[in-house]
Design a protein around this motif. Structure first.
Motif, PDB file in Angstrom:
ATOM      1  N   PRO A  89       0.862  -1.188   0.000  1.00 58.48           N
ATOM      2  CA  PRO A  89       0.000   0.000   0.000  1.00 58.48           C
ATOM      3  C   PRO A  89       0.897   1.236   0.000  1.00 58.48           C
ATOM      4  O   PRO A  89       2.119   1.095  -0.138  1.00 58.48           O
ATOM      5  CB  PRO A  89      -0.724  -0.133   1.344  1.00 58.48           C
ATOM      6  CG  PRO A  89       0.283  -0.788   2.230  1.00 58.48           C
ATOM      7  CD  PRO A  89       1.102  -1.713   1.332  1.00 58.48           C
ATOM      8  N   ASP A  90       0.329   2.446   0.183  1.00 58.28           N
ATOM      9  CA  ASP A  90       1.162   3.649   0.334  1.00 58.28           C
ATOM     10  C   ASP A  90       2.234   3.357   1.377  1.00 58.28           C
ATOM     11  O   ASP A  90       1.936   2.821   2.449  1.00 58.28           O
ATOM     12  CB  ASP A  90       0.299   4.822   0.844  1.00 58.28           C
ATOM     13  CG  ASP A  90      -0.285   5.612  -0.314  1.00 58.28           C
ATOM     14  OD1 ASP A  90       0.153   5.417  -1.463  1.00 58.28           O
ATOM     15  OD2 ASP A  90      -1.190   6.423  -0.057  1.00 58.28           O
ATOM     16  N   GLY A 135       9.953   8.939  -2.328  1.00 57.31           N
ATOM     17  CA  GLY A 135       9.136   8.913  -3.548  1.00 57.31           C
ATOM     18  C   GLY A 135       7.685   9.259  -3.261  1.00 57.31           C
ATOM     19  O   GLY A 135       7.062  10.042  -3.976  1.00 57.31           O
ATOM     20  N   LEU A 136       7.144   8.722  -2.169  1.00 57.31           N
ATOM     21  CA  LEU A 136       5.731   8.974  -1.842  1.00 57.31           C
ATOM     22  C   LEU A 136       5.538  10.439  -1.441  1.00 57.31           C
ATOM     23  O   LEU A 136       4.548  11.068  -1.828  1.00 57.31           O
ATOM     24  CB  LEU A 136       5.251   8.055  -0.710  1.00 57.31           C
ATOM     25  CG  LEU A 136       3.781   8.253  -0.342  1.00 57.31           C
ATOM     26  CD1 LEU A 136       2.860   7.718  -1.439  1.00 57.31           C
ATOM     27  CD2 LEU A 136       3.424   7.602   0.979  1.00 57.31           C
ATOM     28  N   ALA A 137       6.487  10.982  -0.671  1.00 59.13           N
ATOM     29  CA  ALA A 137       6.366  12.370  -0.225  1.00 59.13           C
ATOM     30  C   ALA A 137       6.242  13.287  -1.446  1.00 59.13           C
ATOM     31  O   ALA A 137       5.405  14.185  -1.499  1.00 59.13           O
ATOM     32  CB  ALA A 137       7.583  12.747   0.619  1.00 59.13           C
ATOM     33  N   GLU A 138       7.065  13.010  -2.440  1.00 54.11           N
ATOM     34  CA  GLU A 138       7.058  13.799  -3.672  1.00 54.11           C
ATOM     35  C   GLU A 138       5.735  13.598  -4.428  1.00 54.11           C
ATOM     36  O   GLU A 138       5.104  14.559  -4.864  1.00 54.11           O
ATOM     37  CB  GLU A 138       8.260  13.324  -4.522  1.00 54.11           C
ATOM     38  CG  GLU A 138       8.182  13.560  -6.004  1.00 54.11           C
ATOM     39  CD  GLU A 138       8.859  14.863  -6.391  1.00 54.11           C
ATOM     40  OE1 GLU A 138       9.724  15.316  -5.629  1.00 54.11           O
ATOM     41  OE2 GLU A 138       8.499  15.417  -7.459  1.00 54.11           O
ATOM     42  N   ALA A 177      -1.101   3.846   5.510  1.00 52.48           N
ATOM     43  CA  ALA A 177       0.259   3.763   4.971  1.00 52.48           C
ATOM     44  C   ALA A 177       1.118   2.876   5.865  1.00 52.48           C
ATOM     45  O   ALA A 177       0.838   2.713   7.051  1.00 52.48           O
ATOM     46  CB  ALA A 177       0.869   5.152   4.885  1.00 52.48           C
ATOM     47  N   MET A 178       2.162   2.308   5.291  1.00 50.22           N
ATOM     48  CA  MET A 178       3.109   1.497   6.062  1.00 50.22           C
ATOM     49  C   MET A 178       4.492   2.146   6.019  1.00 50.22           C
ATOM     50  O   MET A 178       4.747   3.018   5.204  1.00 50.22           O
ATOM     51  CB  MET A 178       3.179   0.082   5.475  1.00 50.22           C
ATOM     52  CG  MET A 178       1.919  -0.725   5.698  1.00 50.22           C
ATOM     53  SD  MET A 178       1.998  -2.350   4.927  1.00 50.22           S
ATOM     54  CE  MET A 178       3.093  -3.241   6.044  1.00 50.22           C
ATOM     55  N   VAL A 229       7.371  -2.906   5.051  1.00 54.32           N
ATOM     56  CA  VAL A 229       7.187  -3.491   3.714  1.00 54.32           C
ATOM     57  C   VAL A 229       8.397  -4.365   3.350  1.00 54.32           C
ATOM     58  O   VAL A 229       8.254  -5.457   2.790  1.00 54.32           O
ATOM     59  CB  VAL A 229       6.952  -2.385   2.657  1.00 54.32           C
ATOM     60  CG1 VAL A 229       7.021  -2.938   1.242  1.00 54.32           C
ATOM     61  CG2 VAL A 229       5.610  -1.709   2.896  1.00 54.32           C
ATOM     62  N   ALA A 230       9.596  -3.904   3.729  1.00 58.87           N
ATOM     63  CA  ALA A 230      10.808  -4.679   3.418  1.00 58.87           C
ATOM     64  C   ALA A 230      10.780  -6.033   4.128  1.00 58.87           C
ATOM     65  O   ALA A 230      11.135  -7.064   3.543  1.00 58.87           O
ATOM     66  CB  ALA A 230      12.046  -3.886   3.822  1.00 58.87           C
TER      67      ALA A 230
END
Ligand SMILES: NC(=O)C1=CN([C@@H]2O[C@H](COP(=O)(O)OP(=O)(O)OC[C@H]3O[C@@H](n4cnc5c(N)ncnc54)[C@H](OP(=O)(O)O)[C@@H]3O)[C@@H](O)[C@H]2O)C=CC1
Ligand SMILES: CCCCCCCCCCCCCCCC(=O)[C@@H](N)CO
Length: 322
Positions: free
Chosen positions: A214-215, A220-223, A241-242, A247-248
């Protein structure tokens, strides 16, 4: 126990046993300790977290990205947190020749994680062709290049233990959402690549995984969030968001257990069951859940769609009024 109970129990056991017998590819384990893990986009966000986690678990890690400065910073930060030195290599995944040279110089790969990616949320109408080609070129075609470059060595490997090729998709590789046409197309494309590739490489004990995060909190997401169309934000607002580390961890555990689909949270489990389609499933328990619950999960999916389309209707109605 009544006759009906006994019948239901017998049917459940029959289903579980038959699933255990028919599931292909067979379950597998992919060890990463002391093996070579090659991660693209490893200088930032999820890729950096993956590199750190794999290094902490004793893997030899190579990370690839374009910007050498970011690669060097990543290398230094992994060295500080794990005491391990990772190899860095600079290449643009759109340049097949550069990718081939990078992969060859890195040496035999046991786990290839195609994690690099680019995302820009815009309506199709507002996107330039160049922007669309960039997203599909990096996310999808770039992954083809990596697979082609790495496969030669993977097939000829001396270490005959199972190896892995993993693709970082997204929940948007399971469902298309307003503003993400090009990105979703690139991630849906990865699924086609993964399904077909698994059949081509299974005889070489190569196992394919697709990750659907997910988010996730990353640079990258901040941008990306600064550019989201309003409707994109409204539709995705309810989904949580995670962190990149979470996620890793899910990703590495999924790869090690040879899962074809790797989901990251509860919504992800629902999405994976709801979109199981013709993808392989190695776990007979998950296959059982898919067989029994897909009907009701389709209903849940339709409820989600109902709320999304209602938001779209409301948004347009409000715009007309003002
Ligand atoms: N963050 C999120 O919300 C989610 C992300 N994902 C996916 O996870 C992956 C990683 O995302 P995230 O960590 O957020 O991304 P970041 O933007 O934080 O990092 C992207 C990484 O990819 C590299 N990269 C980008 N373009 C290229 C290229 N052309 N050639 C080589 N390397 C490239 C970047 O390095 P450089 O620029 O130096 O090349 C960087 O290392 C992506 O595939 C993304 O689609 C999936 C679901 C959610
Ligand atoms: C069976 C029914 C279950 C339905 C659940 C539906 C939830 C969908 C939420 C989609 C969220 C999108 C995350 C995007 C991540 C990403 O890749 C971006 N951050 C990139 O910009």
């Amino acid at each position: 126990m009544s006759g009906a109970d006994l019948l239901i129990l017998t049917l459940i056991i029959l289903l579980l046993v038959s699933l255990k017998l028919i599931l292909r590819p067979h379950p597998t384990r992919i060890p990463i300790k002391s093996r070579h893990v090659f991660i693209t986009g490893g200088s930032s966000g999820i890729g950096l977290a993956l590199a750190r986690e794999a290094a902490a678990e004793g893997a030899r890690v190579t990370i690839l990205a374009r910007d050498m400065k970011k690669l060097e910073q990543a290398k230094a930060s992994i060295q500080v947190s794990t005491g391990t030195e990772v190899d860095i290599v600079s290449a643009d995944v759109r340049d097949f020749h550069a990718v081939k040279t990078a992969v060859e110089s890195a040496g035999e790969i046991d786990v290839l994680i195609c994690n690099h990616g680019t995302f820009l949320p815009y309506e199709v109408e507002k996107m330039e062709m160049k922007g669309i080609e960039d997203i599909i070129g990096v996310n999808l075609v770039g992954s083809f290049g990596l697979v082609k470059a790495a496969l030669v060595g993977m097939k000829k490997r001396k270490d005959r233990r199972p190896v892995s090729i993993a693709f970082m998709s997204s929940q948007l590789g399971q469902v298309g959402i307003y503003g993400y046409a090009a990105y979703s197309a690139s991630k849906f494309g990865l699924r086609g690549l993964a399904e077909a590739l698994q059949q081509e490489v299974i005889a070489d004990d190569i196992h394919v995984s697709l990750i659907f995060p997910p988010d996730t909190d990353t640079p990258g997401l901040a941008e990306e969030k600064t550019r989201r169309p309003q409707l994109t934000s409204i539709i995705t607002a309810s989904s949580g968001a995670m962190t990149a580390d979470e996620v890793a961890k899910k990703t590495l555990n999924g790869i090690k257990s040879g899962s074809f689909f790797i989901h990251c949270n509860f919504e992800g489990v629902l999405l994976s069951i709801g979109t199981a389609g013709m993808s392989p499933q190695r776990s007979y328990l998950m296959a059982f859940v898919e067989v029994i619950f897909s009907g009701v999960i389709r209903f849940v999916a339709l409820c989600f769609l109902w709320t999304w389309y209602r938001s779209i209707e409301k948004w347009h109605a409000k715009r007309k009024r003002t």
